[in-house]
Design a protein around this motif. Structure first.
Motif, short mmCIF file in Angstrom:
data_model
loop_
_atom_site.label_atom_id
_atom_site.label_comp_id
_atom_site.label_asym_id
_atom_site.label_seq_id
_atom_site.Cartn_x
_atom_site.Cartn_y
_atom_site.Cartn_z
N ALA A 291 31.37 -38.91 -4.78
CA ALA A 291 32.25 -38.03 -4.00
C ALA A 291 33.51 -38.78 -3.55
N LEU A 292 33.32 -39.96 -3.03
CA LEU A 292 34.47 -40.73 -2.54
C LEU A 292 35.44 -41.07 -3.66
N GLN A 293 34.90 -41.42 -4.82
CA GLN A 293 35.77 -41.77 -5.94
C GLN A 293 36.47 -40.56 -6.53
N LYS A 294 35.99 -39.37 -6.21
CA LYS A 294 36.66 -38.13 -6.61
C LYS A 294 37.66 -37.66 -5.55
N GLY A 295 37.84 -38.45 -4.49
CA GLY A 295 38.84 -38.13 -3.49
C GLY A 295 38.36 -37.32 -2.31
N ILE A 296 37.05 -37.15 -2.19
CA ILE A 296 36.49 -36.39 -1.07
C ILE A 296 36.33 -37.29 0.14
N ILE A 297 36.67 -36.80 1.30
CA ILE A 297 36.45 -37.52 2.56
C ILE A 297 35.03 -37.22 3.03
N ILE A 298 34.32 -38.26 3.47
CA ILE A 298 32.95 -38.05 3.95
C ILE A 298 32.86 -38.42 5.43
N GLY A 299 32.33 -37.50 6.21
CA GLY A 299 32.14 -37.71 7.63
C GLY A 299 30.67 -37.83 7.99
N ASN A 300 30.43 -38.11 9.25
CA ASN A 300 29.11 -38.38 9.81
C ASN A 300 28.51 -37.08 10.35
N HIS A 301 27.26 -36.80 9.93
CA HIS A 301 26.59 -35.57 10.38
C HIS A 301 25.23 -35.91 11.02
N SER A 302 25.15 -37.11 11.62
CA SER A 302 23.95 -37.62 12.29
C SER A 302 22.96 -38.18 11.28
N PHE A 303 21.87 -38.77 11.76
CA PHE A 303 20.89 -39.40 10.87
C PHE A 303 19.76 -38.44 10.48
N THR A 304 19.23 -37.68 11.46
CA THR A 304 18.10 -36.79 11.16
C THR A 304 18.43 -35.30 11.35
N HIS A 305 19.69 -34.98 11.64
CA HIS A 305 20.15 -33.60 11.83
C HIS A 305 19.40 -32.90 12.98
N PRO A 306 19.35 -33.52 14.16
CA PRO A 306 18.70 -32.87 15.30
C PRO A 306 19.70 -32.05 16.12
N ALA A 307 19.17 -31.24 17.02
CA ALA A 307 20.01 -30.61 18.04
C ALA A 307 20.29 -31.66 19.11
N PHE A 308 21.54 -32.02 19.29
CA PHE A 308 21.85 -33.13 20.21
C PHE A 308 21.51 -32.80 21.65
N SER A 309 21.46 -31.52 22.01
CA SER A 309 21.10 -31.17 23.38
C SER A 309 19.65 -31.51 23.70
N SER A 310 18.84 -31.74 22.66
CA SER A 310 17.43 -32.08 22.86
C SER A 310 17.19 -33.58 22.98
N LEU A 311 18.24 -34.39 22.83
CA LEU A 311 18.12 -35.84 22.83
C LEU A 311 18.71 -36.45 24.10
N PHE B 133 28.71 -32.34 14.78
CA PHE B 133 27.39 -32.16 15.38
C PHE B 133 26.54 -31.22 14.52
N PRO B 134 25.28 -31.55 14.26
CA PRO B 134 24.39 -30.59 13.62
C PRO B 134 24.31 -29.31 14.45
N TYR B 135 24.36 -28.19 13.78
CA TYR B 135 24.30 -26.86 14.43
C TYR B 135 25.49 -26.64 15.38
N ILE B 136 26.51 -27.49 15.30
CA ILE B 136 27.64 -27.47 16.25
C ILE B 136 27.09 -27.50 17.69
N ASP B 137 25.98 -28.21 17.87
CA ASP B 137 25.36 -28.41 19.19
C ASP B 137 25.93 -29.71 19.74
N LYS B 138 26.79 -29.59 20.76
CA LYS B 138 27.57 -30.73 21.22
C LYS B 138 26.89 -31.54 22.32
N GLY B 139 25.60 -31.31 22.53
CA GLY B 139 24.87 -32.17 23.44
C GLY B 139 24.57 -31.58 24.80
N GLY B 140 24.93 -30.32 25.01
CA GLY B 140 24.62 -29.70 26.31
C GLY B 140 25.29 -30.43 27.45
N ASP B 141 24.49 -30.87 28.43
CA ASP B 141 25.07 -31.54 29.60
C ASP B 141 25.59 -32.94 29.28
#
Length: 236
Positions: free
Chosen positions: A49-69, A103-111
């Motif tokens: 993907a990178l060599q084809k010119g695609i930018i790759i971003g971070n989507h967490s390690f296990t794809h959890p809801a951040f508000s639960s962590l 953020f996975p699920y666009i869950d930004k971590g709650g509080d």
């Protein structure tokens, strides 16, 4: 004419290289977001993907809801994936100019949201330039945040779980592209807009609807949506 920045979540999966080829063949730039626990087995896909010119971003390690962590667990999710992304960029021989997080699920971590936004800022994360986004919900919910959110969600991930059919997804997409009349013969493809569009690379969706990405992206091309490269904002 709609201008679209296409973002694709949950790589790498088996279908991802074929999606990359389709994007390349059709001149569609994209930002893909990788899940860390999938990277080690799929490192070759990230390099491709990178060599084809695609930018790759971070989507967490296990794809959890951040508000639960805890905050510390959230940071670990981000940093474990970031180490793997650094490795992928190095293997691809591509400089990592843009550092992005979704953020996975666009869950930004709650509080923990504000603390996580400060973390992203302190660690050099960037967001897609969104001053031209006009969607009111996006402006109200995401405008001042540093993570990459979206202003239109295609929702094709609902097909494997039965919440939507491909017909439902295509109606949702056509309403967006052409207006609620879904008039595909219209000269004007709905109102002019700029959107950050959310899509996914999912083997499960591919199993239910083979070549789903061609059907969906092909409709967008047919509607003359203009796929544009992301511009980036950095905060200091």
């Amino acid at each position: 004419m709609k201008q679209v920045v296409l973002t694709i979540d949950d790589i790498p999966q088996k279908i991802t290289p074929k999606m990359i080829d389709y994007l390349t063949e059709n001149g569609i730039p994209a930002v893909m977001f990788a899940v860390g626990e999938k990277i080690e087995e799929g490192m070759d896909t990230l390099v491709y993907a990178l060599q084809k010119g695609i930018i790759i971003g971070n989507h967490s390690f296990t794809h959890p809801a951040f508000s639960s962590l805890s905050f510390e667990e959230c940071v670990e999710e981000i940093e474990k994936t970031d180490l793997l992304l650094e490795k992928a960029y190095k293997l691809a021989g591509v400089p990592r100019i843009y550092k992005a997080f979704r953020f996975p699920y666009i869950d930004k971590g709650g509080d923990k949201k504000e603390k996580l936004q400060e973390y992203l800022k302190a660690n050099g994360y960037m967001k897609i330039y969104d001053n031209d986004v006009t969607d009111e919900n996006y402006i109200e919910t995401h405008k001042n945040d540093l993570d990459v959110a979206c202003s239109f969600d295609i929702q094709e991930y609902n097909i494997p779980n039965g919440l939507m059919t491909i017909d439902d997804v295509m109606k949702h997409l056509k309403d967006y592209l052409y207006g609620n009349t879904a008039d595909q013969t219209a000269d004007q493809n709905g109102s002019d807009s700029f959107d950050i569009v959310l899509f996914h690379s999912h083997d499960d969706t591919e199993r239910v609807v083979p070549d789903y990405y061609k059907l969906i992206l092909g409709e967008m091309l047919k509607a003359k949506a203009k796929f544009v490269s992301a511009k980036w904002q950095k905060f200091s």
